[in-house]
Design an enzyme around this catalytic site. Structure first.
Site, PDB file in Angstrom:
ATOM      1  N   LYS A 186       0.875  -0.970  -0.077  1.00  0.00           N
ATOM      2  CA  LYS A 186       0.445  -0.002  -0.083  1.00  0.00           C
ATOM      3  C   LYS A 186       0.446   1.061   0.307  1.00  0.00           C
ATOM      4  CE  LYS A 186      -1.640   1.246   4.454  1.00  0.00           C
ATOM      5  NZ  LYS A 186      -1.512   3.359   4.598  1.00  0.00           N
ATOM      6  N   ASN A 187       1.585   1.280   0.858  1.00  0.00           N
ATOM      7  CA  ASN A 187       2.775   2.206   0.784  1.00  0.00           C
ATOM      8  C   ASN A 187       3.662   2.641   0.023  1.00  0.00           C
ATOM      9  OD1 ASN A 187       1.563   2.959   3.372  1.00  0.00           O
ATOM     10  ND2 ASN A 187       2.618   2.810   4.970  1.00  0.00           N
TER      11      ASN A 187
ATOM     12  N   CYS B  84      -4.508  12.537  12.174  1.00  0.00           N
ATOM     13  CA  CYS B  84      -5.513  11.572  12.396  1.00  0.00           C
ATOM     14  C   CYS B  84      -5.952  11.223  13.763  1.00  0.00           C
ATOM     15  CB  CYS B  84      -4.708  10.128  10.759  1.00  0.00           C
ATOM     16  SG  CYS B  84      -3.735   9.616  11.932  1.00  0.00           S
TER      17      CYS B  84
ATOM     18  N   ARG C 157       0.189  14.200  12.519  1.00  0.00           N
ATOM     19  CA  ARG C 157       0.903  14.678  11.740  1.00  0.00           C
ATOM     20  C   ARG C 157       1.507  15.561  10.410  1.00  0.00           C
ATOM     21  NH1 ARG C 157      -1.052   8.716  10.207  1.00  0.00           N
ATOM     22  NH2 ARG C 157       0.989   9.019   8.667  1.00  0.00           N
TER      23      ARG C 157
ATOM     24  N   VAL D 278       3.937  18.149   8.147  1.00  0.00           N
ATOM     25  CA  VAL D 278       4.259  18.248   7.475  1.00  0.00           C
ATOM     26  C   VAL D 278       5.667  19.369   7.429  1.00  0.00           C
ATOM     27  CG1 VAL D 278       2.533  16.879   6.158  1.00  0.00           C
ATOM     28  CG2 VAL D 278       2.683  19.812   6.707  1.00  0.00           C
TER      29      VAL D 278
ATOM     30  N   ASP E  18       3.817   0.093  12.412  1.00  0.00           N
ATOM     31  CA  ASP E  18       2.810  -0.303  11.454  1.00  0.00           C
ATOM     32  C   ASP E  18       2.520  -1.388  12.085  1.00  0.00           C
ATOM     33  OD1 ASP E  18       3.135   1.153   8.410  1.00  0.00           O
ATOM     34  OD2 ASP E  18       2.463   2.404  10.311  1.00  0.00           O
TER      35      ASP E  18
ATOM     36  N   ARG F  68      -9.116  -0.052   4.066  1.00  0.00           N
ATOM     37  CA  ARG F  68      -8.334   1.075   4.063  1.00  0.00           C
ATOM     38  C   ARG F  68      -6.837   0.245   3.432  1.00  0.00           C
ATOM     39  NH1 ARG F  68      -6.443   6.546   6.746  1.00  0.00           N
ATOM     40  NH2 ARG F  68      -5.518   6.186   5.131  1.00  0.00           N
TER      41      ARG F  68
HETATM   42  C1  EPZ Z   1       3.932   6.499   6.381  1.00  0.00           C
HETATM   43  O1  EPZ Z   1       3.518   7.753   7.247  1.00  0.00           O
HETATM   44  C2  EPZ Z   1       3.400   5.693   6.283  1.00  0.00           C
HETATM   45  N1  EPZ Z   1       1.850   6.191   5.728  1.00  0.00           N
HETATM   46  C3  EPZ Z   1       2.749   5.060   7.712  1.00  0.00           C
HETATM   47  O2  EPZ Z   1       1.839   4.265   7.531  1.00  0.00           O
HETATM   48  C4  EPZ Z   1       3.937   4.632   9.288  1.00  0.00           C
HETATM   49  O3  EPZ Z   1       3.271   4.329   9.112  1.00  0.00           O
HETATM   50  C5  EPZ Z   1       5.124   6.095   8.762  1.00  0.00           C
HETATM   51  O4  EPZ Z   1       5.344   6.588   7.347  1.00  0.00           O
HETATM   52  C6  EPZ Z   1       6.265   5.482   9.055  1.00  0.00           C
HETATM   53  O5  EPZ Z   1       6.332   4.441   8.960  1.00  0.00           O
HETATM   54  C7  EPZ Z   1       2.553   6.586   4.153  1.00  0.00           C
HETATM   55  O6  EPZ Z   1       3.659   5.864   3.676  1.00  0.00           O
HETATM   56  C8  EPZ Z   1       1.689   6.224   3.556  1.00  0.00           C
HETATM   57  P1  EPZ Z   1       6.738  10.187   8.913  1.00  0.00           P
HETATM   58  P2  EPZ Z   1       4.666   9.127   7.168  1.00  0.00           P
HETATM   59  O7  EPZ Z   1       6.588  10.952   8.238  1.00  0.00           O
HETATM   60  O8  EPZ Z   1       5.341   9.714   5.984  1.00  0.00           O
HETATM   61  C9  EPZ Z   1       6.789  12.883  11.926  1.00  0.00           C
HETATM   62  C10 EPZ Z   1       0.034   2.322   7.928  1.00  0.00           C
HETATM   63  O9  EPZ Z   1      -0.447   2.165   8.567  1.00  0.00           O
HETATM   64  N2  EPZ Z   1       7.091  13.982  11.406  1.00  0.00           N
HETATM   65  O10 EPZ Z   1       7.733   9.211   8.422  1.00  0.00           O
HETATM   66  O11 EPZ Z   1       3.514  10.228   7.548  1.00  0.00           O
HETATM   67  C11 EPZ Z   1       5.538  12.177  12.259  1.00  0.00           C
HETATM   68  O12 EPZ Z   1       4.739  13.415  12.979  1.00  0.00           O
HETATM   69  C12 EPZ Z   1       0.537   4.005   7.846  1.00  0.00           C
HETATM   70  O13 EPZ Z   1       0.345   2.419   6.465  1.00  0.00           O
HETATM   71  C13 EPZ Z   1       7.328  15.448  11.495  1.00  0.00           C
HETATM   72  O14 EPZ Z   1       7.291  15.689  12.287  1.00  0.00           O
HETATM   73  O15 EPZ Z   1       5.827   9.218   8.485  1.00  0.00           O
HETATM   74  C14 EPZ Z   1       5.418  11.066  13.000  1.00  0.00           C
HETATM   75  O16 EPZ Z   1       5.627  11.758  14.573  1.00  0.00           O
HETATM   76  C15 EPZ Z   1       0.062   4.995   9.141  1.00  0.00           C
HETATM   77  N3  EPZ Z   1       6.903  16.414  10.264  1.00  0.00           N
HETATM   78  C16 EPZ Z   1       7.200  10.748  12.739  1.00  0.00           C
HETATM   79  O17 EPZ Z   1       7.946  11.879  11.924  1.00  0.00           O
HETATM   80  C17 EPZ Z   1       7.352  15.588   9.293  1.00  0.00           C
HETATM   81  O18 EPZ Z   1       7.407  17.011   8.702  1.00  0.00           O
HETATM   82  C18 EPZ Z   1       7.514   9.693  11.247  1.00  0.00           C
HETATM   83  O19 EPZ Z   1       6.403  10.194  10.517  1.00  0.00           O
HETATM   84  C19 EPZ Z   1       6.760  14.412   9.421  1.00  0.00           C
HETATM   85  C20 EPZ Z   1       6.898  13.683  10.071  1.00  0.00           C
END
Ligand code: EPZ
Length: 458
Positions: free
Chosen positions: A40-41, A134, A139, A141, A327, A419
């Site tokens: 999915k990811n 969510c 989350r 950016v 995950d 999802r």
């Molecule tokens: C990806 O989410 C995955 N989703 C998530 O899978 C997965 O849990 C996550 O990576 C971690 O492996 C997709 O790929 C679509 P992150 P992402 O940015 O990219 C913080 C599932 O169940 N952060 O690595 O959103 C954030 O708050 C989903 O399949 C910032 O602070 O995860 C979090 O605490 C859930 N600032 C940490 O980093 C930013 O600009 C990890 O988030 C971005 C992130």
């Protein structure tokens, strides 16, 4: 022919799905083999990556999921044409427009925000709604935004929309060196995609190393991008003026695979997983083996889990890849609830990803939460009950717990499951699990005077 992709939204997210529950009769032994679907990811971010290319791209091994259908809907709002036949998706972003994707769609699919990188790199301007939080966390950016600014983009946030544009006449991002405060998967992907069309070299330091990041890099390379180091913590991208068509097959879903390994372990069964990348499951397999579960390699893309009588508890701390994946945390917590001894499960990646604890307790689990750690004490058996899924991986954990529990478990909130898991019931039924979707009027409301699931959970 967006209709075909759009129509899959209809049948997966129809209002009925909200009134459908999953009934599981526990304690069946499973047997046989299960083909694991595409990741999915990977699928979501590679669909965004196809926006970098002004010609048609073909993605293979794409799972049929609500999130994939939603991503297709969002891209078609941006002038992209998409066609899905089975697990093949053809995407043509020739007419990519700078219009803004609708908030109500982006807010339901965080991955759609990652498209800001390709849109900005292709058009020199992008307007993407903030995805918002969510169930599992806020989350933010900020890393995506700061990285694009480091590459010369002007970015402001106005009315919940991120507006980015490249000043000057060149309309091209500039290569830059950017250190990521946190190895964010999405930020690494956004910036790597943007850098493929930038002028000069971009170096992403402390980058995410997840297999899906590497899959995205390989897809971009197949379109002519120049990327080195994907899968390590330092990724170097040499920008090129244009990318070309590609026909690319995405990797298997390591989280679905891990979920099925746990299904075998929690039901003391022997099942074979087919079509996977065993290396991507190293952390989960190591943890299972520490718990006394035998997992053997039976081929380049196969793994077999063998029946295990006495599961031993173990501690888990979720970390960025190659650490134990967040995950898989909920699924392993379900396994720990019926393992001998006590385990401490610490969630370090997201700030609110322990909401499945309340539902597991309803099934008879013994769990106490202290901060971001769940202390799980194994019990001899769980007992079935109605439970409420709160997010995608929590719903998978509840299915696993239901497979192990005595009696019947009824899972509400199935839209979460749809999802991220392709045909989960069919795959489980083929292995011998007794579960089925049934329609119910008790849509999380009180029925026959019994307290509603939600009120009990408050
Ligand atoms: C990806 O989410 C995955 N989703 C998530 O899978 C997965 O849990 C996550 O990576 C971690 O492996 C997709 O790929 C679509 P992150 P992402 O940015 O990219 C913080 C599932 O169940 N952060 O690595 O959103 C954030 O708050 C989903 O399949 C910032 O602070 O995860 C979090 O605490 C859930 N600032 C940490 O980093 C930013 O600009 C990890 O988030 C971005 C992130």
């Amino acid at each position: 022919m967006t209709a075909s992709l759009g129509s899959s939204i209809d049948n997966l997210a129809s209002p009925e799905a909200e009134q459908t529950v999953l009934e599981i009769r526990g304690q069946s032994t499973l047997a046989g083999e299960v083909k694991i679907s595409g990741a999915k990811n990977s699928a979501l971010v590679l669909m965004a990556g196809a926006l970098l290319c002004p010609d048609e791209c073909r993605l293979r091994n794409v799972p049929e999921l609500l999130d994939v259908a939603r991503m297709g809907q969002i891209l078609s709002e941006l002038g992209v044409s998409l066609r899905q036949q089975g697990d093949v998706v053809d995407i043509n972003a020739r007419n990519l427009s700078e219009s803004q994707a609708p908030y109500e769609l982006v807010s339901q699919l965080r991955a759609s925000f990652f498209a800001i990188g390709p849109i900005l790199a292709r058009l020199g301007v992008a307007h993407v709604p903030l995805p918002g939080g969510c169930a599992i966390g806020a989350r933010p950016v900020d890393l995506h935004v700061r990285g694009l600014q480091a590459m010369g983009a002007h970015v402001d946030i106005d009315g919940g929309v991120v507006n980015a544009y490249i000043p000057g006449s060149k309309k091209r991002l500039q290569g830059a060196k950017f250190y990521m405060d946190y190895p964010s998967v999405g930020a690494t992907e956004t910036l790597m995609m943007a850098a493929t069309l930038a002028e000069g070299e971009t170096i992403l330091e402390n980058a995410a190393q997840e297999p899906e990041v590497e899959d995205l890099a390989n897809f971009c390379i197949s379109m002519g991008a120049r990327i080195k180091g994907a899968g390590t913590n330092t990724i170097t991208i040499e920008g090129v003026p244009r990318l070309h068509s590609s026909d690319y097959s995405i990797i298997a879903d390591r989280i679905e695979a891990g979920t099925f390994l746990v299904a075998g372990a929690i039901t003391k069964s022997e099942i074979e997983l087919v079509g996977i990348v065993p290396d991507h499951l190293a952390a989960a397999v190591a943890k299972l083996q520490e718990m006394g579960v035998k997992v053997v390699s039976t081929g380049r893309d196969h793994l077999r889990v063998l029946p295990t009588e006495n599961l031993k508890a173990a501690d888990i701390q979720t970390l960025p890849y190659p650490g134990f994946p967040t995950d898989m945390q909920a699924q392993f917590m379900a396994l720990m609830t019926v393992s001998e001894g006590s385990s401490a499960i610490t969630e370090t990646v997201f700030e609110n990803r322990l909401r499945h604890v309340a539902e597991l307790i309803r099934l008879g689990a013994d769990i106490r939460v202290k901060g971001n750690t769940a202390l799980v004490r194994g019990v001899p058996a769980l007992s079935g009950a109605p439970v409420l899924a709160t997010d995608l991986r929590a719903s998978a954990a509840l299915v696993l717990a239901g497979l192990a529990a005595q009696g019947k478990t009824t899972i509400f909130g199935l839209h979460h499951l749809d999802r991220g898991y392709e045909k989960l019931e069919q795959k489980m039924q083929k292995l011998g699990a007794r579960l089925q979707r049934v329609k119910t009027s008790a849509k999380l409301e009180a029925s026959n005077g019994n307290p509603s699931v939600e009120s009990v959970l408050q």
